[in-house]
Design a protein around this motif. Structure first.
Motif, short mmCIF file in Angstrom:
data_model
loop_
_atom_site.label_atom_id
_atom_site.label_comp_id
_atom_site.label_asym_id
_atom_site.label_seq_id
_atom_site.Cartn_x
_atom_site.Cartn_y
_atom_site.Cartn_z
N TYR A 176 0.85 -1.19 0.00
CA TYR A 176 0.00 0.00 0.00
C TYR A 176 0.89 1.24 0.00
N VAL A 177 0.61 2.17 -0.91
CA VAL A 177 1.35 3.43 -1.00
C VAL A 177 0.32 4.55 -0.91
N GLN A 178 0.40 5.32 0.16
CA GLN A 178 -0.50 6.47 0.33
C GLN A 178 0.36 7.73 0.29
N ILE A 179 0.03 8.61 -0.65
CA ILE A 179 0.80 9.83 -0.84
C ILE A 179 -0.10 11.02 -0.54
N THR A 180 0.29 11.80 0.46
CA THR A 180 -0.41 13.04 0.78
C THR A 180 0.37 14.16 0.11
N LEU A 181 -0.34 14.98 -0.67
CA LEU A 181 0.33 16.03 -1.41
C LEU A 181 -0.63 17.19 -1.66
N VAL A 182 -0.07 18.31 -2.02
CA VAL A 182 -0.88 19.49 -2.32
C VAL A 182 -1.68 19.24 -3.60
N ASN B 292 -2.18 23.39 4.73
CA ASN B 292 -2.32 22.18 5.54
C ASN B 292 -0.97 21.57 5.89
N TRP B 293 0.11 22.28 5.65
CA TRP B 293 1.45 21.75 5.88
C TRP B 293 2.27 22.67 6.79
N SER B 294 2.89 22.05 7.76
CA SER B 294 3.96 22.70 8.54
C SER B 294 5.07 21.69 8.63
N VAL B 295 6.24 22.03 8.12
CA VAL B 295 7.33 21.07 8.06
C VAL B 295 8.45 21.42 9.04
N GLY B 296 8.11 22.13 10.08
CA GLY B 296 9.06 22.45 11.13
C GLY B 296 8.92 23.88 11.60
N ASN B 297 9.29 24.09 12.84
CA ASN B 297 9.30 25.42 13.46
C ASN B 297 7.93 26.05 13.57
N GLY B 298 6.85 25.28 13.44
CA GLY B 298 5.51 25.82 13.58
C GLY B 298 5.10 26.78 12.49
N ARG B 299 5.76 26.70 11.33
CA ARG B 299 5.46 27.60 10.22
C ARG B 299 4.82 26.83 9.08
N ALA B 300 4.05 27.51 8.26
CA ALA B 300 3.45 26.92 7.06
C ALA B 300 4.32 27.31 5.87
N GLN B 301 5.44 26.63 5.71
CA GLN B 301 6.44 26.99 4.70
C GLN B 301 5.90 26.97 3.28
N LEU B 302 4.98 26.05 2.97
CA LEU B 302 4.47 25.97 1.60
C LEU B 302 3.63 27.19 1.24
N LEU C 269 6.07 29.63 0.03
CA LEU C 269 6.55 29.30 -1.31
C LEU C 269 5.54 29.69 -2.37
N GLY C 270 4.26 29.43 -2.09
CA GLY C 270 3.19 29.79 -3.00
C GLY C 270 2.98 28.85 -4.17
N ALA C 271 3.84 27.84 -4.32
CA ALA C 271 3.70 26.88 -5.42
C ALA C 271 4.45 25.61 -5.06
N VAL C 272 4.04 24.51 -5.68
CA VAL C 272 4.73 23.24 -5.51
C VAL C 272 4.87 22.57 -6.86
N ALA C 273 5.82 21.68 -6.97
CA ALA C 273 6.14 21.02 -8.24
C ALA C 273 4.93 20.30 -8.83
N GLY C 274 4.66 20.56 -10.09
CA GLY C 274 3.63 19.84 -10.83
C GLY C 274 2.21 20.29 -10.60
N ALA C 275 1.97 21.21 -9.67
CA ALA C 275 0.60 21.59 -9.34
C ALA C 275 0.21 22.90 -10.04
N ARG C 276 -1.04 22.94 -10.46
CA ARG C 276 -1.64 24.17 -10.98
C ARG C 276 -2.54 24.70 -9.87
N LEU C 277 -2.08 25.69 -9.17
CA LEU C 277 -2.83 26.19 -8.02
C LEU C 277 -3.74 27.34 -8.44
N GLU C 278 -4.92 27.32 -7.85
CA GLU C 278 -5.88 28.40 -8.10
C GLU C 278 -5.46 29.62 -7.29
N PRO C 279 -5.61 30.83 -7.83
CA PRO C 279 -5.25 32.04 -7.07
C PRO C 279 -6.20 32.27 -5.91
#
Length: 136
Positions: free
Chosen positions: A67-73, A113-123, A126-136
């Motif tokens: 089983y492979v479960q991938i959580t991603l933006v 929905n992501w905090s990868v350390g220091n209690g911050r929402a780093q993503l 960043l405003g964007a992630v690889a491969g994603a088309r984000l809505e403004p």
């Protein structure tokens, strides 16, 4: 920044578990375009009574499911996801897993929905992630 959970049989040797994790990561790098250093995985071995599955559901002959479960933006197009499934199955075949035994699910969420350390929402910063088309 995906978070990957891999649940598999404890009977698989440690080297095979690592090869499976490597194969999933390689697919994410090659298909989604995440940076090679963006690797966060949880590999959990299970006893035979802990991995339950229908051996023939949807006419797929399963024997030893990984089983492979991938959580991603959210925001990747369907074609990219379908290519990711194919690439994971191919890569895991190289690791000794039958394609019929590769079970992949994606769980999508938002940047905030992501905090990868220091209690911050780093993503969010960043405003964007690889491969994603984000809505403004």
């Amino acid at each position: 920044m995906p978070l990957v959970r891999i649940d598999l049989s404890a009977a698989r040797p440690l080297a095979a578990r690592r090869a499976i994790a490597d194969g999933v990561h390689r697919a994410l790098v090659d298909v989604i375009g995440i940076p090679a250093g963006d690797r966060f995985q949880i590999v959990t071995p299970h006893g035979p009574e802990e991995l339950l599955f229908d051996p023939d559901y949807l006419d797929v002959a399963r024997r030893d499911v990984v089983y492979v479960q991938i959580t991603l933006v959210a925001g990747r197009p369907r074609e990219l996801k379908l290519d990711l499934y194919r690439r994971i199955a191919a890569n895991l075949t190289d690791a000794g897993v039958r394609p019929e035994d590769v079970f992949v699910t994606l769980v999508e969420n938002a940047l905030d929905n992501w905090s990868v350390g220091n209690g911050r929402a780093q993503l969010v910063d960043l405003g964007a992630v690889a491969g994603a088309r984000l809505e403004p």
